[in-house]
Design an enzyme around this catalytic site. Structure first.
Site, PDB file in Angstrom:
ATOM      1  N   LYS A   1       0.847  -1.199   0.000  1.00 28.52           N
ATOM      2  CA  LYS A   1       0.000   0.000   0.000  1.00 28.52           C
ATOM      3  C   LYS A   1       0.886   1.254   0.000  1.00 28.52           C
ATOM      4  O   LYS A   1       0.718   2.160  -0.791  1.00 28.52           O
ATOM      5  CB  LYS A   1      -0.916  -0.028   1.226  1.00 28.52           C
TER       6      LYS A   1
ATOM      7  N   GLU B   1      10.486  -4.592   4.845  1.00 31.11           N
ATOM      8  CA  GLU B   1      10.649  -5.999   4.461  1.00 31.11           C
ATOM      9  C   GLU B   1      10.281  -6.212   2.992  1.00 31.11           C
ATOM     10  O   GLU B   1      11.001  -6.870   2.234  1.00 31.11           O
ATOM     11  CB  GLU B   1       9.727  -6.902   5.305  1.00 31.11           C
TER      12      GLU B   1
ATOM     13  N   GLY C   1      -5.017  -1.584   4.759  1.00 24.29           N
ATOM     14  CA  GLY C   1      -4.156  -2.683   4.295  1.00 24.29           C
ATOM     15  C   GLY C   1      -4.778  -4.042   4.558  1.00 24.29           C
ATOM     16  O   GLY C   1      -4.856  -4.906   3.682  1.00 24.29           O
ATOM     17  N   ARG C   2      -5.259  -4.231   5.786  1.00 27.80           N
ATOM     18  CA  ARG C   2      -5.789  -5.557   6.140  1.00 27.80           C
ATOM     19  C   ARG C   2      -7.180  -5.800   5.564  1.00 27.80           C
ATOM     20  O   ARG C   2      -7.712  -6.894   5.665  1.00 27.80           O
ATOM     21  CB  ARG C   2      -5.772  -5.740   7.659  1.00 27.80           C
TER      22      ARG C   2
ATOM     23  N   GLU D   1      -5.079  -6.679  14.620  1.00 27.53           N
ATOM     24  CA  GLU D   1      -4.572  -5.351  14.260  1.00 27.53           C
ATOM     25  C   GLU D   1      -5.712  -4.319  14.334  1.00 27.53           C
ATOM     26  O   GLU D   1      -5.480  -3.154  14.603  1.00 27.53           O
ATOM     27  CB  GLU D   1      -3.947  -5.376  12.857  1.00 27.53           C
TER      28      GLU D   1
ATOM     29  N   HIS E   1      -5.600 -32.584  17.724  1.00 20.96           N
ATOM     30  CA  HIS E   1      -4.407 -33.337  18.128  1.00 20.96           C
ATOM     31  C   HIS E   1      -3.322 -32.390  18.614  1.00 20.96           C
ATOM     32  O   HIS E   1      -2.141 -32.722  18.600  1.00 20.96           O
ATOM     33  CB  HIS E   1      -3.912 -34.180  16.951  1.00 20.96           C
TER      34      HIS E   1
ATOM     35  N   LYS F   1       8.469  -1.001  14.233  1.00 26.82           N
ATOM     36  CA  LYS F   1       9.156  -0.673  12.975  1.00 26.82           C
ATOM     37  C   LYS F   1      10.253   0.355  13.231  1.00 26.82           C
ATOM     38  O   LYS F   1      11.346   0.254  12.680  1.00 26.82           O
ATOM     39  CB  LYS F   1       8.160  -0.090  11.960  1.00 26.82           C
TER      40      LYS F   1
HETATM   41  O1  LIG Z   1       1.033  -2.745   2.266  1.00 26.89           O
HETATM   42  P1  LIG Z   1       2.123  -2.145   3.069  1.00 26.89           P
HETATM   43  O2  LIG Z   1       2.105  -0.653   3.052  1.00 26.89           O
HETATM   44  O3  LIG Z   1       3.462  -2.682   2.638  1.00 26.89           O
HETATM   45  O4  LIG Z   1       1.907  -2.543   4.592  1.00 26.89           O
HETATM   46  C1  LIG Z   1       1.913  -3.876   5.009  1.00 26.89           C
HETATM   47  C2  LIG Z   1       1.293  -4.071   6.354  1.00 26.89           C
HETATM   48  O5  LIG Z   1       1.965  -3.317   7.347  1.00 26.89           O
HETATM   49  C3  LIG Z   1       1.034  -2.814   8.297  1.00 26.89           C
HETATM   50  O6  LIG Z   1       0.951  -1.448   8.123  1.00 26.89           O
HETATM   51  C4  LIG Z   1       1.485  -3.044   9.697  1.00 26.89           C
HETATM   52  O7  LIG Z   1       1.775  -4.359   9.934  1.00 26.89           O
HETATM   53  C5  LIG Z   1      -0.268  -3.505   7.958  1.00 26.89           C
HETATM   54  O8  LIG Z   1      -1.369  -2.795   8.378  1.00 26.89           O
HETATM   55  C6  LIG Z   1      -0.154  -3.646   6.488  1.00 26.89           C
HETATM   56  O9  LIG Z   1      -1.043  -4.583   5.997  1.00 26.89           O
END
Ligand SMILES: O=P(O)(O)OC[C@H]1O[C@](O)(CO)[C@@H](O)[C@@H]1O
Length: 573
Positions: free
Chosen positions: A238, A244, A298-299, A366, A397, A522
């Site tokens: 997003k 990462e 995002g979620r 979240e 199990h 972060k």
């Molecule tokens: O889509 P992006 O901006 O890479 O963010 C990834 C994820 O990091 C977060 O901001 C925090 O974990 C989530 O809400 C989001 O889904």
């Protein structure tokens, strides 16, 4: 596809009872726990705790009343420690929390994510073409369909083999790079579609993989046995700044460039983001960038290009459109049905939770892991749930012992009437799916009933091991039975739980659509990153951390890594 169980840490009625003044009508900054309705419910629940689920389940009328049905999806919540009176009190609580108004505000594009000053409009992502949903006075539905049309066209070109890579070969493999909401939702839908016969047929000869974690071992896994010549990388973020994702994207870019040359990026890398400027800076052709909008959390983004693009590349757009239609059908049901019949609106009262995929874990934890109200008032009750679960009988199990005789952990059981992949072996008592579902039907009763001391006696359990607490039962659960699990029902399931989580947040009076908490981790990681760089490149000592972290870092840095810092090294697996 099997069924899942889910757990959480608390029940609605276990909130801290020491509250300040009772107010009948909530002022804007008042907490829901201050209302008469909350307190009335709390008192009622205290009383109902004295009745065992065994006795509640004896009342067939009550069991029949505690069900809801929509398009063949059947919800049975009779194994909740609740009666008709409880439900009435819960619906009164919903009124006090202005639930109906809040749902309407969400669908109307009001900026209910007040901390970020944003609308919350994931429902617009699956709205029919002719619907009008406005954010900031602008109808967003045509924009949504503009991107969907572009995805449809791109995926058809890609799947037909007309889109060729740097060496002229058609691409059959897709690696979707993204994390959190840019990964878990699409992964869930992919996992569910993979075994649906129609979807599987459409995906023949293709592979869709995901790369989320920043561990280089995951990079190795994601490209194992893939050839860059026939692989397309979709970078999904997003913000297009997530550390990462960006490192993983640069790593796969290197994988492509080192094998096919720099020009190959245009044919082998595409992107999904709200930040198209950064996509271009990264080196991806803007023609191959797919947009979404800041009013999609995002979620909550699986129904945007975040999920629709990679899934359409794998399964074709028509199948993904069915998934979107399923989600839209629940949106309609959620917005228009009375609470008594409204599946997503009833689910949260159970306080149980699902993890039919880790996606729901992120979605719920979240969204609703919050300590203050939407107005910044400190909450005197706990919000959020700890969600976990397993497909089918795996959990039985593993962690079910805790649920049966340890802590009370409300569960959701999600089952499917028709298996995606039916199997029956001649001579077996039941089909494989019936075997699976035998457990689906049995576990909720085992949890509810437990075993009485008399039963234990008759089973010759040694006397000293028997008490009424040995296997007390009285553990709440609910059962959700879906007619089947095709793309349509997968969309429905997703939407049910998205709305369930929103309802919880609306009732608690929190903002389910921001996530300040995750930002702290972060920023601390960023300090560590700088320190590792300074130590590795300039031999600087570890500084600026507490003694525990400093000694862990020193120990970590003491061992020379096999990847020297000044050369590019790629996975060998
Ligand atoms: O889509 P992006 O901006 O890479 O963010 C990834 C994820 O990091 C977060 O901001 C925090 O974990 C989530 O809400 C989001 O889904």
């Amino acid at each position: 596809m099997g069924w899942w169980t889910c757990g959480c840490g608390s029940e609605l009625h276990s909130a801290n009872p020491s509250q300040p003044t009772v107010v009948a009508v909530m002022a804007s900054s008042a907490l829901i726990c201050d209302t008469e309705q909350w307190k009335g419910l709390q008192a009622h629940v205290g009383a109902i705790q004295k009745t065992h689920l065994r006795d509640l389940m004896d009342d067939a009328e009550r069991c029949k009343a505690m069900t809801a049905e929509y398009e063949g999806i059947f919800l049975d919540y009779s194994r909740q420690r609740a009666t008709g009176e409880t439900m009435e009190k819960l619906f009164k609580l919903a009124e006090a929390a202005k639930l109906k108004e809040k749902i309407e505000k969400m669908f109307s594009g009001d900026k209910i994510n007040s901390t970020e000053n944003r609308s919350v409009l994931h429902v617009a992502l699956r709205a029919p073409r002719d619907e009008v949903i406005k954010s900031d006075g602008v109808n967003v539905v045509p924009e949504v369909w503009g991107v969907k049309d572009k995805i449809k066209q791109f995926s058809e070109t890609f799947r037909s083999g007309s889109w060729v890579g740097a060496t002229g070969k058609a691409l059959t493999n897709v690696v979707s790079v993204g994390i959190g909401g840019s990964f878990l939702g699409p992964l869930f839908v992919h996992a569910a579609l993979q075994t649906d016969p129609e979807a599987a047929e459409s995906a023949k000869g293709r592979q869709l993989r995901f790369l989320a974690n920043v561990d280089p071992v995951d990079v190795a896994r994601s490209i194992k046995d893939l050839d860059p010549e026939t692989t397309l990388v979709v970078v999904v973020s997003k913000t297009f700044t997530t550390a990462e994702t960006m490192l993983n994207a640069r790593t796969l870019k290197e994988w492509i460039v080192s094998s096919l040359g720099p020009d190959a990026v245009a044919k082998h890398m595409i992107a999904v983001s709200t930040n198209l400027e950064l996509v271009e800076k990264f080196g991806i052709d803007p023609k191959n960038a797919f947009a979404f909008w800041d009013w999609v959390g995002g979620r909550y983004s699986v129904c945007s290009a975040v999920g629709v693009l990679p899934l359409s590349l794998q399964y074709g757009f028509p199948i993904v459109q069915k998934f979107l239609e399923g989600a839209a059908s629940i949106d309609k049901h959620f917005r228009s049905s009375s609470f008594e019949k409204n599946i997503p609106a009833i689910l949260p009262y159970s306080q149980a939770l699902e993890k039919f995929a880790p996606h729901i874990q992120q979605l719920s934890m979240e969204s609703n892991g919050k300590g203050v109200s939407i107005d910044g008032v400190q909450l005197s009750f706990e919000t959020g749930e700890i969600d976990f679960g397993e497909p089918g009988t795996n959990g039985q199990h593993s962690f079910y012992q805790l649920i049966h005789q340890g802590r009370v952990i409300p569960c959701d059981f999600i089952g499917v009437v028709k298996s995606q992949q039916p199997v029956y072996l001649k001579g077996e008592i039941v089909s494989n799916h019936d075997e699976l579902m035998s457990n689906f039907f049995a576990q909720p009763d085992a949890l509810a009933y437990g075993k009485t001391p008399e039963q234990l006696h008759s089973e010759k359990v040694p006397e000293h091991l028997i008490s009424h607490k040995t296997f007390q039962g009285n553990r709440p659960s609910l059962s959700l039975l879906l007619p089947s699990l095709s793309a349509y029902e997968i969309g429905q399931l997703l939407s049910i739980y998205e709305h369930r989580i929103a309802v919880q947040g609306f009732l608690w009076g929190i903002n389910s659509f921001d996530q300040w908490g995750v930002e702290l981790g972060k920023s601390l990681a960023s300090q560590v990153r700088k320190s590792l760089h300074a130590s590795r490149m300039e031999g600087k000592p570890v500084q600026g951390f507490n003694s525990s972290t400093a000694s862990l870092l020193t120990r970590y840095l003491a061992v020379e890594q096999s990847t020297p810092y000044n050369t590019t090294t790629m996975p060998k697996v």
